[in-house]
Scaffold this motif. Structure first.
Motif, PDB file in Angstrom:
ATOM      1  N   GLY A 143       0.825  -1.207   0.000  1.00 29.72           N
ATOM      2  CA  GLY A 143       0.000   0.000   0.000  1.00 29.72           C
ATOM      3  C   GLY A 143       0.857   1.254   0.000  1.00 29.72           C
ATOM      4  N   THR A 144       0.203   2.391   0.044  1.00 35.56           N
ATOM      5  CA  THR A 144       0.863   3.685  -0.020  1.00 35.56           C
ATOM      6  C   THR A 144       1.368   4.107   1.355  1.00 35.56           C
ATOM      7  N   VAL A 145       2.579   4.698   1.365  1.00 37.13           N
ATOM      8  CA  VAL A 145       3.153   5.265   2.589  1.00 37.13           C
ATOM      9  C   VAL A 145       3.499   6.717   2.290  1.00 37.13           C
ATOM     10  N   GLN A 146       3.075   7.618   3.178  1.00 37.33           N
ATOM     11  CA  GLN A 146       3.372   9.037   3.013  1.00 37.33           C
ATOM     12  C   GLN A 146       3.637   9.651   4.380  1.00 37.33           C
ATOM     13  N   VAL A 147       4.672  10.489   4.434  1.00 34.54           N
ATOM     14  CA  VAL A 147       5.110  11.079   5.692  1.00 34.54           C
ATOM     15  C   VAL A 147       4.995  12.594   5.623  1.00 34.54           C
ATOM     16  N   GLN A 148       4.591  13.180   6.733  1.00 31.03           N
ATOM     17  CA  GLN A 148       4.535  14.635   6.859  1.00 31.03           C
ATOM     18  C   GLN A 148       5.394  15.031   8.059  1.00 31.03           C
ATOM     19  N   ILE A 149       6.230  16.053   7.858  1.00 30.99           N
ATOM     20  CA  ILE A 149       7.093  16.520   8.942  1.00 30.99           C
ATOM     21  C   ILE A 149       6.798  17.988   9.239  1.00 30.99           C
ATOM     22  N   VAL A 150       7.055  18.365  10.473  1.00 32.58           N
ATOM     23  CA  VAL A 150       6.992  19.763  10.879  1.00 32.58           C
ATOM     24  C   VAL A 150       8.412  20.164  11.249  1.00 32.58           C
ATOM     25  N   VAL A 151       8.865  21.270  10.659  1.00 31.20           N
ATOM     26  CA  VAL A 151      10.219  21.765  10.902  1.00 31.20           C
ATOM     27  C   VAL A 151      10.119  23.130  11.560  1.00 31.20           C
ATOM     28  N   ALA A 152      10.862  23.316  12.628  1.00 30.64           N
ATOM     29  CA  ALA A 152      10.925  24.605  13.314  1.00 30.64           C
ATOM     30  C   ALA A 152      12.382  24.942  13.550  1.00 30.64           C
ATOM     31  N   ASP A 153      12.792  26.111  13.093  1.00 29.98           N
ATOM     32  CA  ASP A 153      14.165  26.589  13.274  1.00 29.98           C
ATOM     33  C   ASP A 153      15.191  25.572  12.780  1.00 29.98           C
ATOM     34  N   GLY A 154      14.917  24.944  11.652  1.00 28.42           N
ATOM     35  CA  GLY A 154      15.872  24.037  11.038  1.00 28.42           C
ATOM     36  C   GLY A 154      15.950  22.659  11.669  1.00 28.42           C
ATOM     37  N   LYS A 155      14.981  22.287  12.505  1.00 25.14           N
ATOM     38  CA  LYS A 155      14.995  20.977  13.156  1.00 25.14           C
ATOM     39  C   LYS A 155      13.629  20.326  12.995  1.00 25.14           C
ATOM     40  N   VAL A 156      13.634  19.028  12.698  1.00 27.74           N
ATOM     41  CA  VAL A 156      12.379  18.285  12.584  1.00 27.74           C
ATOM     42  C   VAL A 156      11.804  18.127  13.987  1.00 27.74           C
ATOM     43  N   THR A 157      10.618  18.698  14.208  1.00 18.76           N
ATOM     44  CA  THR A 157       9.997  18.640  15.531  1.00 18.76           C
ATOM     45  C   THR A 157       8.872  17.613  15.595  1.00 18.76           C
ATOM     46  N   SER A 158       8.398  17.188  14.425  1.00 16.14           N
ATOM     47  CA  SER A 158       7.325  16.208  14.380  1.00 16.14           C
ATOM     48  C   SER A 158       7.412  15.443  13.062  1.00 16.14           C
ATOM     49  N   ALA A 159       7.157  14.162  13.115  1.00 13.16           N
ATOM     50  CA  ALA A 159       7.073  13.323  11.921  1.00 13.16           C
ATOM     51  C   ALA A 159       5.870  12.410  12.105  1.00 13.16           C
ATOM     52  N   GLU A 160       5.070  12.319  11.061  1.00 12.07           N
ATOM     53  CA  GLU A 160       3.859  11.516  11.156  1.00 12.07           C
ATOM     54  C   GLU A 160       3.581  10.840   9.824  1.00 12.07           C
ATOM     55  N   ALA A 161       3.321   9.560   9.869  1.00 12.68           N
ATOM     56  CA  ALA A 161       2.905   8.837   8.671  1.00 12.68           C
ATOM     57  C   ALA A 161       1.425   9.132   8.477  1.00 12.68           C
ATOM     58  N   ILE A 162       1.100   9.876   7.423  1.00  9.41           N
ATOM     59  CA  ILE A 162      -0.297  10.237   7.191  1.00  9.41           C
ATOM     60  C   ILE A 162      -1.011   9.213   6.313  1.00  9.41           C
ATOM     61  N   GLN A 163      -0.239   8.365   5.639  1.00 10.88           N
ATOM     62  CA  GLN A 163      -0.782   7.225   4.897  1.00 10.88           C
ATOM     63  C   GLN A 163       0.134   6.036   5.132  1.00 10.88           C
ATOM     64  N   TYR A 164      -0.451   4.885   5.378  1.00 11.48           N
ATOM     65  CA  TYR A 164       0.310   3.653   5.505  1.00 11.48           C
ATOM     66  C   TYR A 164      -0.650   2.480   5.366  1.00 11.48           C
ATOM     67  N   PRO A 165      -0.136   1.316   5.003  1.00  7.85           N
ATOM     68  CA  PRO A 165      -1.012   0.157   4.817  1.00  7.85           C
ATOM     69  C   PRO A 165      -1.729  -0.218   6.114  1.00  7.85           C
ATOM     70  N   ASN A 166      -3.048  -0.322   6.062  1.00 13.24           N
ATOM     71  CA  ASN A 166      -3.822  -0.749   7.226  1.00 13.24           C
ATOM     72  C   ASN A 166      -5.126  -1.417   6.808  1.00 13.24           C
ATOM     73  N   SER A 167      -5.113  -2.050   5.631  1.00 17.44           N
ATOM     74  CA  SER A 167      -6.341  -2.628   5.095  1.00 17.44           C
ATOM     75  C   SER A 167      -6.717  -3.981   5.688  1.00 17.44           C
ATOM     76  N   ASN A 168      -5.772  -4.631   6.350  1.00 21.97           N
ATOM     77  CA  ASN A 168      -6.113  -5.918   6.960  1.00 21.97           C
ATOM     78  C   ASN A 168      -5.497  -6.009   8.358  1.00 21.97           C
ATOM     79  N   GLY A 169      -5.862  -7.039   9.062  1.00 20.23           N
ATOM     80  CA  GLY A 169      -5.401  -7.199  10.446  1.00 20.23           C
ATOM     81  C   GLY A 169      -3.893  -7.287  10.586  1.00 20.23           C
ATOM     82  N   ARG A 170      -3.251  -7.950   9.645  1.00 21.70           N
ATOM     83  CA  ARG A 170      -1.785  -8.089   9.707  1.00 21.70           C
ATOM     84  C   ARG A 170      -1.103  -6.739   9.502  1.00 21.70           C
ATOM     85  N   ASP A 171      -1.578  -5.946   8.519  1.00 22.48           N
ATOM     86  CA  ASP A 171      -1.034  -4.600   8.314  1.00 22.48           C
ATOM     87  C   ASP A 171      -1.214  -3.753   9.570  1.00 22.48           C
ATOM     88  N   GLN A 172      -2.390  -3.824  10.166  1.00 21.22           N
ATOM     89  CA  GLN A 172      -2.668  -3.040  11.370  1.00 21.22           C
ATOM     90  C   GLN A 172      -1.762  -3.461  12.520  1.00 21.22           C
TER      91      GLN A 172
END
Length: 160
Positions: free
Chosen positions: A82-111
């Motif tokens: 499946g599709t994987v997509q990451v979003q980051i928040v950068v403040a003052d040149g440093k990554v302060t947050s990273a979050e996978a906004i898309q990832y495989p979760n269509s079945n129990g094993r993926d979850q």
């Protein structure tokens, strides 16, 4: 008696070899494995009127002295599961947050796999402030897609 000693020493040797085997690889994403430029969307940009005080030395490294701030979304990477997509928040040149906004979760094993892999990848991305993080054992496909998308988001945040 001699056979017992040989058997014990063989078992100990086997255990030493087994426990010395590396179970994790230190794979990192390089610029040549990131999808072509222009395939990602950016929801933020560098702070207006500020200039970077240091140029990045490598595509995966985020310079600590950069004045970049904003939210950056990496390319949506198609993986086998499946599709994987990451979003980051950068403040003052440093990554302060990273979050996978898309990832495989269509079945129990993926979850099941991604319920432990995604938080680990998110926290490692923030701690490293780069895409030079370890892949999660058991979630190799998701980890590979995560690293590619993360690298793309970092490239947007810290252009060469």
């Amino acid at each position: 008696m001699k056979r017992i000693v040989i058997a014990v020493l063989s078992t100990i040797s086997g255990l030493v070899l087994l426990f010395s085997y590396p179970t994790s690889t230190n794979k990192s994403v390089t610029a040549d494995t990131v999808p072509a430029a222009g395939t990602a969307t950016t929801t933020g940009s560098a702070a207006a009127g500020t200039a970077a005080t240091a140029a990045p030395t490598a595509a995966a490294a985020a310079p600590a002295a950069a004045a970049t701030s904003g939210t950056f979304t990496g390319a949506a990477v198609q993986t086998r599961w499946g599709t994987v997509q990451v979003q980051i928040v950068v403040a003052d040149g440093k990554v302060t947050s990273a979050e996978a906004i898309q990832y495989p979760n269509s079945n129990g094993r993926d979850q099941q796999i991604n319920s432990y892999a995604i938080p680990v990848l998110n926290s490692e991305a923030v701690a490293a402030s780069s895409a030079k993080i370890d892949m999660v054992s058991g979630a190799t496909v998701t980890s590979g897609g995560y690293l590619k998308s993360l690298q793309d988001a970092i490239d947007q945040a810290f252009p060469a």
